[in-house]
Design a protein around this motif. Structure first.
Motif, short mmCIF file in Angstrom:
data_model
loop_
_atom_site.label_atom_id
_atom_site.label_comp_id
_atom_site.label_asym_id
_atom_site.label_seq_id
_atom_site.Cartn_x
_atom_site.Cartn_y
_atom_site.Cartn_z
N SER A 111 0.82 -1.21 0.00
CA SER A 111 0.00 0.00 0.00
C SER A 111 0.85 1.26 0.00
CB SER A 111 -0.92 0.00 1.23
OG SER A 111 -1.62 1.21 1.33
N SER A 112 0.26 2.34 -0.53
CA SER A 112 0.94 3.63 -0.53
C SER A 112 0.76 4.37 0.80
CB SER A 112 0.42 4.51 -1.67
OG SER A 112 -0.97 4.75 -1.52
N ASN A 113 0.05 3.77 1.76
CA ASN A 113 -0.16 4.46 3.05
C ASN A 113 1.15 4.66 3.82
OD1 ASN A 113 0.33 1.93 4.30
ND2 ASN A 113 -1.86 1.46 4.35
N ILE A 114 2.20 3.97 3.40
CA ILE A 114 3.51 4.15 4.04
C ILE A 114 4.04 5.56 3.84
CG2 ILE A 114 4.11 1.72 3.81
CD1 ILE A 114 5.82 2.46 1.38
N TYR A 115 3.55 6.24 2.81
CA TYR A 115 4.05 7.57 2.46
C TYR A 115 3.84 8.54 3.63
CZ TYR A 115 4.72 11.79 -0.37
OH TYR A 115 5.16 12.99 -0.87
N GLU A 116 2.58 8.72 4.04
CA GLU A 116 2.31 9.63 5.15
C GLU A 116 2.83 9.09 6.47
OE1 GLU A 116 0.14 8.84 2.89
OE2 GLU A 116 -0.75 10.65 2.07
N PHE A 117 2.68 7.77 6.66
CA PHE A 117 3.08 7.20 7.96
C PHE A 117 4.57 7.38 8.22
CE2 PHE A 117 4.25 3.83 10.94
CZ PHE A 117 3.33 4.06 11.95
N SER A 118 5.38 7.35 7.19
CA SER A 118 6.83 7.50 7.38
C SER A 118 7.17 8.81 8.08
CB SER A 118 7.55 7.42 6.03
OG SER A 118 7.24 8.54 5.22
N LEU A 119 6.36 9.85 7.88
CA LEU A 119 6.63 11.15 8.50
C LEU A 119 6.40 11.14 10.01
CD1 LEU A 119 5.14 13.56 5.82
CD2 LEU A 119 7.55 13.04 6.24
N MET A 120 5.71 10.12 10.51
CA MET A 120 5.55 9.95 11.96
C MET A 120 6.81 9.35 12.58
SD MET A 120 2.50 11.09 12.75
CE MET A 120 2.92 12.39 11.57
N LYS A 121 7.71 8.87 11.71
CA LYS A 121 8.99 8.28 12.14
C LYS A 121 8.77 7.17 13.16
CE LYS A 121 11.61 12.42 10.99
NZ LYS A 121 12.57 13.45 11.42
N LYS A 122 7.88 6.27 12.78
CA LYS A 122 7.59 5.10 13.59
C LYS A 122 7.79 3.84 12.75
CE LYS A 122 4.08 7.61 16.25
NZ LYS A 122 2.62 7.72 16.54
N PRO A 123 7.95 2.67 13.37
CA PRO A 123 8.30 1.46 12.62
C PRO A 123 7.16 0.88 11.79
CG PRO A 123 8.01 0.95 14.95
CD PRO A 123 7.97 2.45 14.83
N MET A 124 7.54 0.12 10.77
CA MET A 124 6.59 -0.56 9.88
C MET A 124 7.04 -2.00 9.65
SD MET A 124 6.04 2.34 6.92
CE MET A 124 7.24 3.62 7.26
N LEU A 125 6.04 -2.86 9.44
CA LEU A 125 6.28 -4.23 9.01
C LEU A 125 5.50 -4.47 7.72
CD1 LEU A 125 6.11 -6.43 12.25
CD2 LEU A 125 8.10 -6.09 10.78
N PHE A 126 6.09 -5.25 6.81
CA PHE A 126 5.46 -5.52 5.52
C PHE A 126 5.14 -7.01 5.41
CE2 PHE A 126 7.63 -1.56 5.23
CZ PHE A 126 6.84 -0.79 4.41
N TYR A 127 3.86 -7.31 5.63
CA TYR A 127 3.40 -8.70 5.60
C TYR A 127 3.08 -9.06 4.15
CZ TYR A 127 0.63 -12.84 6.84
OH TYR A 127 0.14 -14.13 6.95
N ALA A 128 4.10 -9.54 3.45
CA ALA A 128 4.01 -9.82 2.01
C ALA A 128 4.02 -11.32 1.78
CB ALA A 128 5.16 -9.14 1.28
N PHE A 129 2.98 -11.98 2.23
CA PHE A 129 2.89 -13.45 2.14
C PHE A 129 2.78 -13.93 0.69
CE2 PHE A 129 -1.28 -11.60 2.94
CZ PHE A 129 -2.02 -12.06 1.87
N ASP A 130 2.32 -13.07 -0.21
CA ASP A 130 2.11 -13.46 -1.61
C ASP A 130 3.00 -12.67 -2.55
OD1 ASP A 130 0.90 -11.04 -1.13
OD2 ASP A 130 -0.92 -11.48 -2.26
N ILE A 131 4.19 -12.31 -2.11
CA ILE A 131 5.04 -11.42 -2.88
C ILE A 131 5.37 -11.95 -4.27
CG2 ILE A 131 7.14 -12.31 -1.78
CD1 ILE A 131 8.29 -9.45 -2.09
N ASP A 132 5.63 -13.26 -4.38
CA ASP A 132 5.97 -13.82 -5.70
C ASP A 132 4.77 -13.79 -6.63
OD1 ASP A 132 8.59 -14.30 -4.90
OD2 ASP A 132 8.12 -16.31 -4.16
N GLU A 133 3.62 -14.19 -6.11
CA GLU A 133 2.40 -14.18 -6.90
C GLU A 133 1.99 -12.76 -7.27
OE1 GLU A 133 -2.33 -15.46 -6.41
OE2 GLU A 133 -0.85 -16.03 -4.89
N TYR A 134 2.10 -11.85 -6.31
CA TYR A 134 1.72 -10.46 -6.55
C TYR A 134 2.64 -9.82 -7.59
CZ TYR A 134 -0.29 -5.92 -5.29
OH TYR A 134 -0.96 -4.71 -5.32
N THR A 135 3.92 -10.15 -7.51
CA THR A 135 4.88 -9.62 -8.48
C THR A 135 4.53 -10.08 -9.89
OG1 THR A 135 6.65 -9.64 -6.81
CG2 THR A 135 7.32 -9.55 -9.13
N LYS A 136 4.12 -11.33 -10.01
CA LYS A 136 3.79 -11.90 -11.32
C LYS A 136 2.49 -11.32 -11.87
CE LYS A 136 3.02 -16.32 -13.65
NZ LYS A 136 2.94 -17.81 -13.47
#
Length: 575
Positions: A483-508
């Motif tokens: 998601s692009s929601n990381i854009y605004e959240f990054s300005l809060m300077k707080k941690p993020m985790l990326f739960y990308a369980f389907d990264i290979d399928e999503y990439t394809k």
């Protein structure tokens, strides 16, 4: 004397072709470094009528061609093309010949051929390579012949019906344009076609002419929703504050049917406008050529990763070669460093994407708004507060926001695979860490989050809360994916985790317009076990957040709307 050059490698990356070029063994340049800093490579029409300059790649001998926009804000035209090398003084040194290909390590040139299928799988844009009579690239746009007769019949009926309706609406628009649009100040007030070399001279004159209008007509337009998006809403407030009176045309044409009277009114507003601001892809502009207006795209994606628009040309639901994106005069982005991602999506040139920043950040970064929003959230949702008998509400120490993007081709088919979440284990995690989880699914996902009743003391579904950015103020950890929601959240300077369980399928299936693994501002986890473990051990790879902010933000202030008004409407854009 003409020299020969060798292509050592050809590589495809979605819509980009990369050529790795060196001088041949017989060239006087063979013993000199062949660098894209000293030489340029042009793609030339064999008839000599048109040429495009390839983009310099990150390695010195790499030259890149975008088939969806070689520089003219259109597809690479159908034809036969060759590659030629020029020096800094624009002297033609030579071209890639048949013997050059034979001397390189490229043997089966046809393996680089590509076919990009679009328009309900009825048409195909083809790129084919040949070494017959020298190295050549052939491009064509054809009707596919492998469709069965039944599909062809239904397709013809659908096209006939749609084309008839659109022709009526175009006639209405053109009539209303003649009646309601103010008379042109000079010959550049109508739409101006960009020439094949991508020159924007005529277009610039047209824009400057519109910018000279006093009290311009401004239209805020959306085809995606009848509710105004956050960027457009922020800009509307700023426009009114500056004394402008913007009109609105907000519709959801992909999910709702509108009668002819509605269309007449909407087309009148479009014909009336001097400036049009869009907040997403507009289906209307796919078939309607808008005249006499400067069009700006205020797309909400600050700096996401998922491939969209022309960056995924040839994939399901991608735009046709001629689409509304091509009509943009401007788009906006957060930084010059990332505007090429936006220009790729829209099929326009980099310089047309202005690094104004996102309008919604003006309110988001306002300290007073932040304070009031935090207080209201704690008052409205007691689950977010520390248990206490005091009247002063205090935020819990550990609030987790789970906010992934949707899966599926588009709004109609959007979903999220909730089976990838173990609610029992999440609840135990909340108990062990004294945490609360907020679920904020993508607005396209209609199925509610399956929170068991007995877990609602630590889990809450806020999908109906209107503005996800507000939730960032009270969030301590964001869990997302593409998601692009990381854009605004990054300005809060707080941690993020990326739960990308389907990264290979999503990439394809969906693809990314930049490398996901090396650009996300946090730790990627691909299993639910790894997600739980990362939270328990606080393994977030937080240092990536600062790097992300540096690369994606030209400004971190509350003046994005001011820049849009000054640069686009008033014509005071700095060089």
């Amino acid at each position: 004397m003409s020299q020969e050059f060798i292509i050592n490698r050809i590589k495809w990356d979605r819509i980009w072709i990369s050529f790795y070029i060196d001088a041949s063994d017989t060239s006087p340049l063979k013993n000199k470094p062949f660098s894209n800093k000293d030489f340029s490579v042009l793609l030339e029409d064999v008839k000599g009528a048109v040429s495009f300059t390839l983009k310099a790649g990150e390695s010195e001998n790499k030259f890149m061609l975008n088939i969806t926009n070689p520089g003219n804000c259109e597809m690479l035209p159908a034809g036969v093309w060759k590659l030629a090398v020029y020096d800094k003084e624009e002297h033609r040194l030579g071209e890639i010949t048949k013997s050059s290909i034979c001397n390189s390590n490229i043997h089966d040139i046809k393996k680089y051929n590509r076919e990009f299928i679009y328009f309900h799988r009825e048409r195909a844009y083809r790129v084919q390579f040949s070494t017959r009579n020298g190295f050549k690239i052939k491009t064509s746009d054809v009707t596919r012949e492998d469709m069965d007769s039944r599909k062809k019949l239904f397709s013809k009926i659908r096209r006939t019906k749609n084309n008839f309706a659109k022709s009526i609406l175009r006639t209405i628009y053109n009539t209303e344009f003649l009646i309601f649009h103010r008379k042109p100040l000079n010959k550049y007030s109508g739409s101006v076609k960009k020439n094949q070399r991508g020159s924007m001279h005529d277009k610039s004159l047209f824009i400057r002419n519109i910018q000279q209008i006093r009290n311009p007509h401004i239209l805020l337009m959306s085809d995606q929703s009848e509710e105004m998006g956050s960027n457009m809403a922020a800009l509307k407030k700023a426009l009114i504050r500056e004394g402008y009176t913007p009109e609105e045309a907000l519709r959801a044409v992909t999910t709702k049917h509108y009668n002819i009277l509605h269309w007449i009114k909407t087309l009148k507003r479009i014909a009336w406008a001097d400036f049009i601001f869009l907040d997403d892809h507009s289906q209307t502009t796919d078939w309607l050529t808008i005249k006499g207006a400067v069009i700006t795209q205020l797309w909400h994606a600050g700096a996401g990763f998922k491939s969209t628009g022309y960056s995924r040309f040839g994939m399901p639901a991608s735009p046709a070669p001629k689409s509304g994106h091509r009509q943009y005069n401007y788009g906006i982005a957060g930084s010059k460093k990332i505007r090429h991602f936006f220009s790729e999506v829209w099929g326009i040139n980099d310089e047309m994407v202005l690094p104004t920043g996102m309008p919604r950040l003006d309110e988001y970064l306002d300290p007073e708004y932040m304070k009031k929003t935090k207080e209201k959230l704690l008052k409205d949702y007691p689950i977010l507060c520390k248990p206490s008998n005091d009247k002063d509400l205090k935020k819990r120490d550990n609030i987790i926001l789970f906010a992934p993007t949707y899966r599926g081709e588009n709004k109609r088919h959007a979903y999220y695979p909730y089976d990838r979440m173990d609610m029992d284990r999440l609840y135990k995690l909340c108990e062990a860490t004294d945490s609360v989880i907020i679920f904020k699914m993508h607005p396209f996902v209609e199925e509610p989050v399956p929170i068991p009743e007995e877990y609602k003391d630590r889990m809450i579904d806020l999908v109906k809360y209107p503005n996800i950015n507000d939730l960032f103020y009270i969030t301590d950890l964001l869990i997302t994916d593409y998601s692009s929601n990381i854009y605004e959240f990054s300005l809060m300077k707080k941690p993020m985790l990326f739960y990308a369980f389907d990264i290979d399928e999503y990439t394809k299936e969906r693809g990314f317009h930049r490398d996901y693994r090396t650009n996300v501002p946090g730790k990627i986890v691909e299993t639910f076990d790894d997600l739980i473990n990362a939270i328990n051990t606080k393994d977030f790879e937080y240092k990536k957040v600062e790097e992300y902010i540096e690369n994606n933000f030209e400004f971190t202030d509350t003046h994005a709307c001011d820049r849009i008004i000054d640069w686009i409407i008033r014509g005071k854009c700095p060089n």
